[in-house]
Design a protein around this motif. Structure first.
Motif, PDB file in Angstrom:
ATOM      1  N   HIS A 242       0.826  -1.199   0.000  1.00 56.72           N
ATOM      2  CA  HIS A 242       0.000   0.000   0.000  1.00 56.72           C
ATOM      3  C   HIS A 242       0.870   1.264   0.000  1.00 56.72           C
ATOM      4  O   HIS A 242       0.649   2.185  -0.776  1.00 56.72           O
ATOM      5  CB  HIS A 242      -0.931   0.003   1.220  1.00 56.72           C
ATOM      6  CG  HIS A 242      -1.626   1.307   1.415  1.00 56.72           C
ATOM      7  ND1 HIS A 242      -1.170   2.273   2.290  1.00 56.72           N
ATOM      8  CD2 HIS A 242      -2.718   1.847   0.809  1.00 56.72           C
ATOM      9  CE1 HIS A 242      -1.964   3.324   2.220  1.00 56.72           C
ATOM     10  NE2 HIS A 242      -2.903   3.097   1.329  1.00 56.72           N
TER      11      HIS A 242
ATOM     12  N   HIS B 268      -5.144   4.761   5.139  1.00 52.80           N
ATOM     13  CA  HIS B 268      -6.073   4.837   4.005  1.00 52.80           C
ATOM     14  C   HIS B 268      -6.907   6.111   4.001  1.00 52.80           C
ATOM     15  O   HIS B 268      -7.827   6.227   3.188  1.00 52.80           O
ATOM     16  CB  HIS B 268      -7.003   3.618   4.002  1.00 52.80           C
ATOM     17  CG  HIS B 268      -6.272   2.344   3.715  1.00 52.80           C
ATOM     18  ND1 HIS B 268      -5.923   1.966   2.433  1.00 52.80           N
ATOM     19  CD2 HIS B 268      -5.785   1.389   4.540  1.00 52.80           C
ATOM     20  CE1 HIS B 268      -5.276   0.817   2.488  1.00 52.80           C
ATOM     21  NE2 HIS B 268      -5.179   0.450   3.746  1.00 52.80           N
TER      22      HIS B 268
ATOM     23  N   CYS C 202      -8.633   9.324   3.134  1.00 49.11           N
ATOM     24  CA  CYS C 202      -8.940   9.678   1.743  1.00 49.11           C
ATOM     25  C   CYS C 202      -7.839  10.495   1.053  1.00 49.11           C
ATOM     26  O   CYS C 202      -7.489  11.584   1.503  1.00 49.11           O
ATOM     27  CB  CYS C 202     -10.246  10.465   1.707  1.00 49.11           C
ATOM     28  SG  CYS C 202     -10.692  10.982   0.048  1.00 49.11           S
TER      29      CYS C 202
HETATM   30  C1  HEM Z   1     -16.724  13.970  -0.336  1.00 46.08           C
HETATM   31  C2  HEM Z   1     -15.964  13.215  -1.077  1.00 46.08           C
HETATM   32  C3  HEM Z   1     -15.234  11.983  -0.616  1.00 46.08           C
HETATM   33  C4  HEM Z   1     -15.509  11.126   0.423  1.00 46.08           C
HETATM   34  C5  HEM Z   1     -16.670  11.187   1.412  1.00 46.08           C
HETATM   35  C6  HEM Z   1     -14.478  10.091   0.407  1.00 46.08           C
HETATM   36  C7  HEM Z   1     -14.389   9.047   1.331  1.00 46.08           C
HETATM   37  C8  HEM Z   1     -13.323   8.195   1.440  1.00 46.08           C
HETATM   38  C9  HEM Z   1     -13.148   7.231   2.510  1.00 46.08           C
HETATM   39  C10 HEM Z   1     -14.147   6.984   3.640  1.00 46.08           C
HETATM   40  C11 HEM Z   1     -11.955   6.606   2.315  1.00 46.08           C
HETATM   41  C12 HEM Z   1     -11.286   5.641   3.277  1.00 46.08           C
HETATM   42  C13 HEM Z   1     -11.197   4.222   2.826  1.00 46.08           C
HETATM   43  C14 HEM Z   1     -10.680   3.303   3.915  1.00 46.08           C
HETATM   44  O1  HEM Z   1     -10.256   3.729   4.999  1.00 46.08           O
HETATM   45  O2  HEM Z   1     -10.716   2.071   3.687  1.00 46.08           O
HETATM   46  C15 HEM Z   1     -11.393   7.133   1.077  1.00 46.08           C
HETATM   47  C16 HEM Z   1     -10.201   6.710   0.487  1.00 46.08           C
HETATM   48  C17 HEM Z   1      -9.802   7.123  -0.771  1.00 46.08           C
HETATM   49  N1  HEM Z   1     -10.309   8.164  -1.520  1.00 46.08           N
HETATM   50 FE1  HEM Z   1     -11.881   9.330  -1.009  1.00 46.08          FE
HETATM   51  N2  HEM Z   1     -13.623  10.331  -0.644  1.00 46.08           N
HETATM   52  C18 HEM Z   1     -14.040  11.475  -1.298  1.00 46.08           C
HETATM   53  C19 HEM Z   1     -13.438  12.054  -2.400  1.00 46.08           C
HETATM   54  C20 HEM Z   1     -12.395  11.539  -3.098  1.00 46.08           C
HETATM   55  C21 HEM Z   1     -11.813  12.082  -4.311  1.00 46.08           C
HETATM   56  C22 HEM Z   1     -12.280  13.369  -5.003  1.00 46.08           C
HETATM   57  C23 HEM Z   1     -10.824  11.233  -4.690  1.00 46.08           C
HETATM   58  C24 HEM Z   1      -9.913  11.274  -5.877  1.00 46.08           C
HETATM   59  C25 HEM Z   1      -9.414  12.234  -6.474  1.00 46.08           C
HETATM   60  C26 HEM Z   1     -10.727  10.183  -3.702  1.00 46.08           C
HETATM   61  C27 HEM Z   1      -9.823   9.150  -3.741  1.00 46.08           C
HETATM   62  C28 HEM Z   1      -9.618   8.242  -2.711  1.00 46.08           C
HETATM   63  C29 HEM Z   1      -8.594   7.215  -2.733  1.00 46.08           C
HETATM   64  C30 HEM Z   1      -7.607   6.954  -3.865  1.00 46.08           C
HETATM   65  C31 HEM Z   1      -8.698   6.510  -1.520  1.00 46.08           C
HETATM   66  C32 HEM Z   1      -7.848   5.321  -1.062  1.00 46.08           C
HETATM   67  C33 HEM Z   1      -6.677   5.775  -0.270  1.00 46.08           C
HETATM   68  C34 HEM Z   1      -5.836   4.661   0.249  1.00 46.08           C
HETATM   69  O3  HEM Z   1      -6.263   3.501   0.296  1.00 46.08           O
HETATM   70  O4  HEM Z   1      -4.677   4.939   0.622  1.00 46.08           O
HETATM   71  N3  HEM Z   1     -11.691  10.392  -2.755  1.00 46.08           N
HETATM   72  N4  HEM Z   1     -12.229   8.117   0.591  1.00 46.08           N
END
Ligand code: HEM
Length: 422
Positions: free
Chosen positions: A109, A369, A371
């Motif tokens: 990761h 992880h 976001c």
């Molecule tokens: C209001 C908008 C958003 C919400 C509520 C949200 C929510 C989340 C949550 C809850 C996770 C955690 C996953 C975990 O712990 O297993 C996450 C991870 C992630 N999000 Fe968001 N997200 C949002 C917007 C975005 C946007 C705009 C992008 C991309 C440009 C994005 C890309 C990612 C990625 C790549 C991960 C994985 C990170 C990792 O595993 O290291 N998200 N998101």
């Protein structure tokens, strides 16, 4: 909002899809009961109408903020890389398209996140900042003369889609196809996106394959002809002498499309509903937009909680919130519940654009992880509301939202809105 406790403790079944079709007030009432009386209940797995899926052993639902933070902080004990972060373990054939960093643990990761984070240079983010403004203005240009529209399809979903595609350098001719495939992937349980009787697994695989192919094709082109987009940065990025493989690029794009689109669109849509339901809060923010944007946007994300849960799997015997767990146990971290926990939030059922502090877990708990797109999502929501307040100042929801049938995404499919045309 007032939570309504229409179910008794023993009637609550989070695995029953009918539970997720109840109004938000009733769901909130049920989670309130769980937090207070049975904070880590165990449920059998939901019944999935797909014959090749073997149901797993069930899961614990983690409903309190403190327990979700605790689990997120200890990825060595509560990991993401065994089985999946969805309730069901991911079948092996899905890994190629859906097995990106969100489903991995360190060190793999950290390696992937390092490569990707390195590609998000300040120059890239600045370019994006300018483009968010242009894209939001263009979306409002398209609807401003109508006086009414479907806020979700015509306003809220258009912005994140344009941003992700522009970020990656995907041509505009592909936008509609990407939108449809992302709906299939996250709306698989809703008959609007995959009609009943269709093979859900095949539809998911096809959508994943097509998205992955599209970006790999783009990546091959960018290898020879670099531009200033993220695809170019990703195919050229190097960490410890390593590049992303084609499969890694493809599954990362699938993750970006899915994680970046539906989530942000739902935050923006729930935001309009909140602005309509709580006109005093709207007035406060509109009167001091820049002063309150920081707190208001995070309150929209807390209020909406677009991602309802993520799963973790115990790597060894452990306890959480007083519950004994065994190696292999599945845990679902219910972010929606944590975000209404009265132990952490005063008046949790009040929408308060000045809420500060606001330690919500809408973007996940503190841990590896958290976001990746949180900064980008906050910018998109801010810019969209600045444009809306400035150009369509009386816009409001003009009917009830049509909700997505899902236990995973707190989604609004359609939301009629009206405003004085200009
Ligand atoms: C209001 C908008 C958003 C919400 C509520 C949200 C929510 C989340 C949550 C809850 C996770 C955690 C996953 C975990 O712990 O297993 C996450 C991870 C992630 N999000 Fe968001 N997200 C949002 C917007 C975005 C946007 C705009 C992008 C991309 C440009 C994005 C890309 C990612 C990625 C790549 C991960 C994985 C990170 C990792 O595993 O290291 N998200 N998101």
């Amino acid at each position: 909002m007032e939570p309504r406790q229409t179910l008794s403790l023993d009637e609550i079944n989070l695995s029953d899809i009918e539970f997720w079709t109840r109004p938000d007030e009733e769901r909130e009432g049920a989670f309130q009961i769980l937090r207070e009386q049975r904070p880590l209940p165990f449920f059998a797995e939901p019944e999935i109408p797909v014959d090749w899926i073997v149901p797993g052993p069930g899961y614990y639902a983690v409903t309190r903020h403190a327990d979700i933070v605790e689990a997120s902080r200890h990825p060595d004990v509560f990991c993401s890389g065994r089985g999946a972060t969805s309730i069901l373990d991911m079948p092996e054939v899905f890994r190629e398209f859906f097995g990106s960093m969100i489903e991995l643990d360190d060190p793999r990761h950290a390696r992937l996140r390092g490569i990707v984070s390195r590609a998000f240079t300040p120059r890239m983010l600045q370019r994006l900042e300018d483009y968010i403004q242009v894209a939001a203005a263009g979306i409002i240009d398209d609807v401003q003369g109508k006086g009414e529209c479907d806020f979700v399809t015509e306003v809220a979903s258009a912005l994140p889609l344009k941003i992700i595609c522009d970020l990656m350098g995907v041509p505009e001719s592909e936008y509609d196809g990407i939108f449809a495939r992302s709906n299939i992937i996250l709306g698989a349980g809703d008959p609007e996106y995959i009609p009943e009787g269709n093979d859900i697994g095949a539809a998911l695989l096809t959508a994943g394959y097509e998205l992955s192919e599209l970006v790999q094709e783009l990546g091959r082109h960018r290898t020879e002809h670099p531009t200033d987009d993220l695809t170019s940065a990703l195919v050229h990025a190097e960490v410890d002498g390593e590049h992303l493989s084609g499969q890694e690029l493809g599954s990362f794009f699938v993750l970006l499309v899915v994680a970046g689109n539906e989530t942000t669109r739902n935050a923006i849509s729930h935001g309009l509903k909140a602005m309509t339901d709580y006109p005093d809060q709207r007035k406060l923010w509109a009167n001091d937009f820049d002063g309150l944007a920081g707190t208001a946007v995070d309150e929209i994300v807390r209020w909406a909680t677009p991602v309802i849960f993520m799963r973790r799997t115990a790597t060894r015997d452990a306890t959480l919130g007083g519950q004994q767990l065994h190696e292999g146990d599945k845990l679902l971290l219910f972010y929606n519940s944590a975000n209404r926990d009265a132990e952490v939030f005063s008046d949790p059922f009040v929408f308060d654009v000045r809420r500060d502090p606001n330690p919500h877990v809408g973007f996940g708990g503190p841990g590896p992880h958290f976001c990746l797109g949180a900064h980008l999502a906050r910018r998109e929501i801010t810019v969209m509301y600045r444009e809306l307040f400035r150009r369509l100042p009386d816009i409001e929801a003009s009917g009830p939202p049509e909700m997505l049938r899902s236990s995973f995404i707190h989604g609004i499919k359609h939301l009629p809105c009206q405003f004085t045309p200009v």
